[in-house]
Scaffold this motif. Structure first.
Motif, short mmCIF file in Angstrom:
data_model
loop_
_atom_site.label_atom_id
_atom_site.label_comp_id
_atom_site.label_asym_id
_atom_site.label_seq_id
_atom_site.Cartn_x
_atom_site.Cartn_y
_atom_site.Cartn_z
N ALA A 360 0.79 -1.18 0.06
CA ALA A 360 0.04 -0.01 -0.16
C ALA A 360 0.87 1.29 -0.05
O ALA A 360 0.37 2.27 -0.61
N ASN A 361 1.90 1.16 0.69
CA ASN A 361 3.07 2.33 0.69
C ASN A 361 3.39 2.47 -0.61
O ASN A 361 3.93 3.82 -0.99
N LEU A 362 3.88 1.43 -1.47
CA LEU A 362 4.33 1.63 -2.79
C LEU A 362 3.20 2.04 -3.58
O LEU A 362 3.16 2.87 -4.64
N ILE A 363 1.91 1.12 -3.91
CA ILE A 363 1.10 1.55 -4.87
C ILE A 363 0.11 2.77 -4.65
O ILE A 363 -0.38 3.29 -5.62
N PRO A 369 0.22 7.19 -10.59
CA PRO A 369 -1.13 7.83 -11.21
C PRO A 369 -2.11 6.62 -11.18
O PRO A 369 -2.30 6.19 -12.25
N LEU A 370 -2.55 6.32 -10.33
CA LEU A 370 -3.78 5.31 -10.28
C LEU A 370 -4.91 5.76 -9.82
O LEU A 370 -5.56 5.11 -8.63
N ALA A 371 -5.33 7.01 -10.02
CA ALA A 371 -6.48 7.76 -9.73
C ALA A 371 -7.84 7.17 -10.07
O ALA A 371 -8.94 7.18 -9.54
N ASN A 372 -8.00 6.70 -11.47
CA ASN A 372 -9.15 5.89 -11.99
C ASN A 372 -9.43 4.71 -10.99
O ASN A 372 -8.61 3.65 -11.03
N PRO A 373 -10.75 4.71 -10.58
CA PRO A 373 -11.13 3.54 -9.93
C PRO A 373 -11.04 2.16 -10.65
O PRO A 373 -10.72 1.16 -9.97
N ALA A 374 -11.48 2.16 -12.12
CA ALA A 374 -11.29 1.00 -12.95
C ALA A 374 -10.05 0.51 -12.85
O ALA A 374 -9.70 -0.81 -12.74
N VAL A 379 -5.81 -3.48 -11.45
CA VAL A 379 -4.45 -3.40 -10.71
C VAL A 379 -4.32 -4.37 -9.61
O VAL A 379 -3.57 -5.69 -9.17
N LEU A 380 -5.38 -4.26 -8.55
CA LEU A 380 -5.79 -5.19 -7.67
C LEU A 380 -5.87 -6.59 -7.98
O LEU A 380 -5.31 -7.68 -7.34
N LEU A 381 -6.69 -6.85 -9.02
CA LEU A 381 -7.19 -8.21 -9.47
C LEU A 381 -5.65 -8.67 -9.88
O LEU A 381 -5.43 -10.17 -9.72
N VAL A 382 -4.95 -8.13 -10.62
CA VAL A 382 -3.60 -8.94 -11.12
C VAL A 382 -2.47 -9.16 -10.07
O VAL A 382 -2.03 -9.98 -10.00
N SER A 407 -10.05 4.74 -4.20
CA SER A 407 -11.43 4.72 -4.28
C SER A 407 -11.95 3.48 -3.26
O SER A 407 -11.43 2.46 -3.14
N MET A 408 -13.16 3.72 -2.96
CA MET A 408 -14.02 2.81 -2.23
C MET A 408 -14.17 1.40 -2.79
O MET A 408 -14.11 0.52 -2.25
N PRO A 409 -14.67 1.37 -4.40
CA PRO A 409 -14.58 0.35 -4.92
C PRO A 409 -13.27 -0.94 -4.99
O PRO A 409 -13.47 -1.99 -4.71
#
Length: 509
Positions: A360-363, A369-374, A379-382, A407-409
């Motif tokens: 979490a500290n890294l990503i 730049p991972l602002a888009n919830p999708a 990224v989390l699924l991978v 994001s909450m999703p």
């Protein structure tokens, strides 16, 4: 000039310590534990955030290629596995050599009036595990003479960095070489994680894991000192902020984790054990504990915990009806509830909790730049696919991502998918069930996006309570490290299993 001399002496201490520590098997294991933790920790907590700051998300991709590329190529080309391994070793050593030039430059910066002496002291101290690691990696492979040549080159390049001035450092700055350094950093991690000269043959019963544990605790101590010093330097204000954030998360989490382990001991006492005959109860423990719900309820709020409970209940019911067994079963259980909660469960969850905080500290780094919830969800699924997160690790990851502004999703996905969405578990399902599980997981994230619940911490404890809790938790984690040794401790993270990567090279000296 005094700093330069001290840094060279710190490098030369490596062979001296190596000779002393390899006098007997136990001390050799202690040395392995020290290097495994100090060099691995230095890369994860100190070097990687800095690479992210300069290279963004692409830097992580290059680190992953450097880390898993050699393993993948060795599996594809069995005949050339030794060549691949040696090439990775050369890359790792090359990376450390490149890093020494910037070390020389950092010592020049440390001599300037506006900078702290702690910056130079930090550079000198972190050369100790580097010098040890060079000898530890090279002497069994190529002999003492070549190991000494590499150390000589390191001292020479440090001097080049020290005397060459700003012109050379500008060309070798992180902005210009960030992707090369990211790839090489991955190679260093690969070499550290997969022992180049195997485990000692005389330790089949694991008699010396205690020594390895002590070595790793000394490595953690050195790492802690280095990070404290680093926050004293003005040059690394983003990185020190990253370290402070990690410290804040740990302080917030510590009392709630202790409460979770207590609840685990109580539910074990009342018969909710991983060896339950009922599949539904086993799935409840695999997915929620239910102690993972406590972390969510207290630190993200009861509404988020309710969403998590509904999602996990649907998943658990579906898998129970389909008669799918949970992966990674508990092979042996203690009889005492307190040993179950505060020893057995800590052995299983501590590596995942630490990994979740570092991830979490890294990503969650502002430079990524991972602002888009999708994109966050993708990224989390991978990330989850090759791993076997435990429920507590998933809850800690979700909490850390929420605190990083994700994001909450994505937070809900971490809470629901982390314990189940992995290749090992998905292999036990048929295609219909896999589609249903993925639909359910993504559906929970989509509903969360539509309803958009807000998270908030239910409680804020006084600082002294948080600090005492963190000390107790650190002691429990340290006891686990002593029991298992660092490699067995980290083997819980399935990707890092040493067994999966054994080099049976024969070396003649």
């Amino acid at each position: 000039m005094l700093y330069l001399l001290a840094s060279c002496i710190a490098l030369l201490l490596g062979p001296i310590f190596y000779r002393f520590f390899t006098a007997e098997n136990g001390l050799q294991k202690g040395l392995d534990g020290f290097i495994f933790v100090s060099l691995g920790g230095l890369v994860l907590v100190h070097i990687l955030p800095e690479l992210l700051e300069h290279g963004g998300f692409l830097a992580i991709i290059f680190v992953i290629i450097g880390l898993w590329g050699p393993t993948a190529s060795e599996r594809l080309f069995h005949r050339y596995s030794e060549v691949t391994h040696n090439l990775t070793l050369i890359l790792g050593i090359g990376g450390l050599l490149l890093h020494t030039i910037t070390d020389g430059g950092a010592m020049v910066l440390a001599q300037q009036d506006e900078n702290s002496i702690l910056l130079a002291l930090g550079v000198i101290l972190h050369r100790l595990p580097v010098g040890l690691a060079i000898w530890w990696l090279l002497k069994p492979q190529v002999g003492a003479r070549w190991a000494m040549v590499v150390l000589g080159c390191m001292m020479l390049l440090t001097s080049v960095g020290y005397f060459a001035g700003e012109q050379l450092l500008a060309h070798l700055s992180l902005d210009n070489t960030v992707y090369l350094q990211s790839f090489v950093t991955g190679s260093i991690l690969h070499v550290v994680l997969h022992q180049p000269h195997g485990q000692s043959h005389e330790d089949k019963q694991g008699r010396y894991e205690y020594h390895a544990g002590i070595g790793s605790l000394l490595g953690i101590g050195l790492l802690f000192v280095l990070l404290m010093m680093d926050s004293g330097g003005h040059e690394h204000h983003h990185h020190s902020h990253s370290t402070e954030q990690l410290g804040d998360w740990m302080l917030t989490l510590a009392p709630v984790l202790l409460l979770s382990y207590t609840v685990a001991a109580i539910r074990f006492n009342f018969g909710l054990s991983p060896h339950n005959t009922e599949l539904g109860q086993r799935w409840l423990q695999r997915l929620a504990g239910p102690e993972a719900l406590i972390i969510t309820a207290l630190l993200l709020g009861p509404v988020i915990a309710l969403f998590q409970l509904i999602g996990l209940s649907l998943l658990g019911t579906l898998l129970t009806l389909a008669k799918v067994e949970p992966t990674d079963p508990h092979l042996s259980l203690p009889k005492s509830p307190w040993r179950f909660g505060f020893a057995h469960l800590i052995d299983r969850s501590a590596p995942w909790i630490l990994l979740s905080l570092i991830l979490a500290n890294l990503i969650g780094h502002p430079a990524v730049p991972l602002a888009n919830p999708a994109i966050q969800v993708a990224v989390l699924l991978v990330l989850f696919l090759p791993m076997r997160f435990c429920n507590l690790g998933g809850a800690v990851l979700a909490l850390s991502l929420a605190y990083s502004g994700w994001s909450m999703p994505a937070v809900m996905l971490a809470l629901i998918a982390a314990p189940i969405f992995n290749l090992a578990q998905l292999k036990l399902m048929n295609w219909t069930l896999r589609v249903l599980v993925i639909t359910l997981v993504l559906g929970c994230s989509l509903i969360t996006a539509m309803i958009a619940p807000q998270w908030h911490a239910m409680m804020t404890l006084p600082d002294p309570i948080n600090t005492v809790s963190l000390v107790i938790l650190a002691a429990l984690f340290a006891a686990s490290l002593l029991r298992l040794g660092p490699r067995k401790f980290m083997a819980r993270i399935m990707l890092l299993k040493p067994k999966a990567h054994s080099h049976s090279h024969e070396h003649k000296h």
